[in-house]
Design an enzyme around this catalytic site. Structure first.
Site, mmCIF file in Angstrom:
data_model
loop_
_atom_site.group_PDB
_atom_site.id
_atom_site.type_symbol
_atom_site.label_atom_id
_atom_site.label_comp_id
_atom_site.label_asym_id
_atom_site.label_seq_id
_atom_site.Cartn_x
_atom_site.Cartn_y
_atom_site.Cartn_z
ATOM 1 N N GLY A 1 -8.049 -1.797 0.914
ATOM 2 C CA GLY A 1 -7.932 -2.725 0.494
ATOM 3 C C GLY A 1 -7.697 -3.902 0.972
ATOM 4 C CB SER A 2 -7.885 -7.896 0.833
ATOM 5 O OG SER A 2 -9.084 -8.109 0.111
#
Length: 691
Positions: free
Chosen positions: A389-390
């Site tokens: 993810g981020s």
């Protein structure tokens, strides 16, 4: 003159006679001596003549111990009574059976482990040796002529009637003899083979030791087993050793045999036991035996003193490790209890804590929910790869800055981007105008999308929705090259036999996939890779090799004392990322904003001033009914203190359903609290000692 010559010739026979007489006496003495040698000392001198070359056998020694960073014993050696058998050269099956029968009067082999291991072949061989003539008579002379010795022996065993090999027909004592002989048959010449060591009683040990003279080749000695004072804590990464029955792995036999091992030596077969086998193994005691041609040992002496293996001192603090395990387990349990989706899909939670400047692993924890129980699964820190993810957006921003497709402080308007007929791609909400710092603070997907598009050659801004994007596929390798400088997608170099490099998706001409990659939604990475990545950012762009080993020590003079330092594991810089320091400073600033006013504001107001980056990766998994369930991988990476990092971390909880329960934030906050609480406590203890 003539008379004188005749007189001189007359003296020659007399001298010759004297010479012959002396020679006769000498031969007489020699014959008498030979008689004495043959009759009186013949047997002793014959043994001297029959001596073979001197053979050397190597006796195993205890493995080195393993300590934690505070010198607490993590892996120890537990002494065991052991009965061994070392056959002499030329020992036959009949000889081993005699030894087995005698040994059976002193030791018990009636446990299921021994008796259940008796095969039909073991019984056939026992029956054969009990009456060889009777067994061989079942094969005709004509049949024997057509067979080799091995085929003849095989046929003899096959001709033993089925009813004779029924195990129920044998007494308990006979079965024990068969079980003992089975162990004796495993032995190699001049190589000790353990006959029994797991449950030898003091009485058995004493009886065998007292009757060694009646048991050729048998010895009562001490063996060792591994002992774990911290039980299962960190045990998965410590690894294990082979059993005596397994010995050295067959597939690696040549490797070990050329390094002085015996086939029945126990070696590290996984984890740190395997990786540091050469140090832990020790130096075997070497005993030189002199034997007769019949195989009887007539002399022995120690030519090399044995020395137990060197000790390992790890970077891991077991008290901190236990606390991290507890935190991860409690948060995993809480997430499963508080969220219905997580209860169906969440199976594990993982955390890695390391020193970003030195690469020392301070704790590595994996907790798994298996069959209704929570168990240690720390191997998942190295083996399991998940979508990050981020959390990787720090690498994406640096790639954009260094490649020149963005400049520090450059703004993009965060709203969904639609490429052709594909579904629109956006952030969790429209974030408005954001620059690189705000993009990290608010975790803007759209900002990362523009970096990916620009690296692919698409420079239109704002991108006209519904248009086809220009895309140069070489952007894939360019982006991955930047990520790999942080350790993402490559091996971290950790001192361990195996580590996953994660999943590397196929590249191509799709700008949409590169956009996914830029926000951590394409390639997958391990928690160890994520910890190295954030450590590289914390360490001003220097990627250091993570390691479990702190130092190797010589064996101590006593069981309680560590020996001198043999080798220290120094910090190893694998590479310096090829990015301007001002760009790295900017990402560090962005990570600090995340931990104060951004998506990880739970870490705000901490005295240790953390910096961090959150991550949420969309995923899906099949539940117990085979239905596809939407899930999220929740992750968080960071370090502290922001201005002088001494600890970095990566935590991930795969397949948590949705982010209603912020398990990653709770894990990170509690782990950092625990670290600095222990550090402060240790500092106070040190001050008290000084005072």
């Amino acid at each position: 003159m003539g008379n004188k010559k005749r007189k001189k010739k007359a003296q020659l026979p007399f001298r010759i006679n004297i010479l012959f007489f002396v020679v006769f006496l000498m031969f007489s003495v020699l014959i008498m001596q030979l008689g004495v040698v043959q009759i009186l000392n013949g047997e002793a001198f014959q043994e001297e003549i029959d001596r073979t070359i001197q053979d050397t056998t190597k006796i195993p020694v205890p493995r080195g111990k393993i300590y934690d960073a505070n010198h607490n014993v993590v892996v120890d050696n537990k002494p065991l009574y052991s009965i061994t058998y070392t056959p002499a050269k030329g020992t036959q099956a009949e000889d081993r059976l005699k030894v087995a029968k005698k040994l059976a009067t002193f030791i018990s082999m009636d446990s299921e482990d021994y008796l259940d291991g008796i095969t039909e072949r073991n019984i056939q061989e026992y029956i054969y040796l009990q009456d060889i003539d009777k067994a061989e008579d079942r094969v005709t002379a004509e049949e024997q002529k057509e067979l080799s010795n091995s085929d003849f022996y095989k046929l003899v065993l096959e001709r033993i009637p089925e009813e004779d090999i029924d195990q129920d027909k044998f007494s308990k004592q006979e079965l024990e003899v068969i079980a003992i002989k089975k162990e004796l048959d495993k032995a190699y010449s001049l190589t000790p083979q353990i006959v029994k060591n797991e449950d030898v009683t003091a009485k058995e040990y004493a009886q065998v030791a007292e009757h060694l003279g009646e048991l050729p080749g048998v010895n009562a000695t001490t063996d060792w087993d591994r002992e774990y004072p911290y039980k299962d804590t960190f045990k998965g990464l410590l690894g294990s050793i082979t059993s005596q029955e397994q010995g050295i792995p067959a597939e690696s036999e040549d490797y070990y045999m050329t390094r002085g091992y015996s086939r029945n030596d126990r070696v590290g077969k996984s984890g740190l036991e395997e990786y540091y086998e050469e140090s832990l193994r020790g130096r075997k005691e070497q005993i030189q035996y002199t034997t007769t041609k019949s195989g009887r040992v007539i002399d022995s002496k120690t030519i090399v003193e044995g020395e137990r293996g060197k000790d390992l001192v790890l970077t891991v603090d077991m008290e901190f490790q236990e606390e991290v395990d507890k935190i991860v387990r409690e948060e995993l349990k809480a997430a499963k209890e508080k969220h219905p989706y997580a209860n169906r899909t969440l199976e594990d939670a993982i955390a890695v804590v390391m020193n970003p400047k030195t690469g020392e692993i301070l704790a590595a924890s994996g907790q798994a929910y298996v069959d209704g129980e929570y168990k240690n699964a720390e191997l998942r820190t190295l083996y399991n790869a998940n979508l990050p993810g981020s959390t990787v957006k720090g690498a994406t921003v640096l790639a954009g800055l260094q490649s020149g497709v963005i400049t520090p402080g450059q703004y993009f308007y965060d709203r969904p981007i639609k490429i052709g007929t594909l579904k629109p791609k956006g952030s969790y909400s429209e974030l408005g105008s954001v620059n690189d710092l705000l993009a990290l603070q608010k975790s803007s997907n759209v900002y990362m999308f523009y970096i990916a598009l620009k690296m692919g050659g698409e420079n239109r801004y704002p991108f006209p929705n519904g248009s086809k994007a220009s895309f140069d596929s070489s952007a894939w390798q360019q982006m991955r090259n930047y990520f790999q400088q942080f350790g993402l997608g490559v091996k971290t170099g950790i001192d361990y036999p195996y580590e996953s490099v994660g999943y590397v998706g196929e590249s191509g001409n799709s700008p949409g996939l590169l956009m996914d990659y830029a926000i951590g939604q394409y390639d997958s990475f391990t928690a160890m890779q994520m910890a190295q990545y954030v450590s590289t950012i914390a360490n001003d762009g220097y990627r250091v090799r993570p390691h479990f080993l702190k130092e190797i020590r010589e064996p101590g003079t006593s069981e309680e004392q560590l020996g001198s330092v043999y080798r220290t594991e120094n910090t190893e810089v694998l590479n310096k990322i090829e990015m301007d320091q001002s760009y790295i400073d900017r990402v560090q600033q962005g990570f600090r904003l995340v931990a104060t006013v951004g998506t990880a504001s739970e870490l705000a107001n901490k005295d240790y001033m953390p910096a961090a980056k959150t991550g949420t990766a969309e995923s899906s998994v099949k539940d117990e009914n085979g239905n596809l369930v939407y899930t999220e991988n929740l992750s968080l990476v960071g370090y502290a203190p922001y201005d002088d990092p001494e600890v970095a971390f990566a935590v991930i909880a795969p397949n948590t359903g949705t982010s209603e329960y912020r398990i990653q934030h709770n894990m990170a906050s509690r782990i950092l609290d625990a670290y600095f609480d222990m550090k402060d406590g240790n500092d106070e203890d040190s001050e008290e000692e000084e005072n």
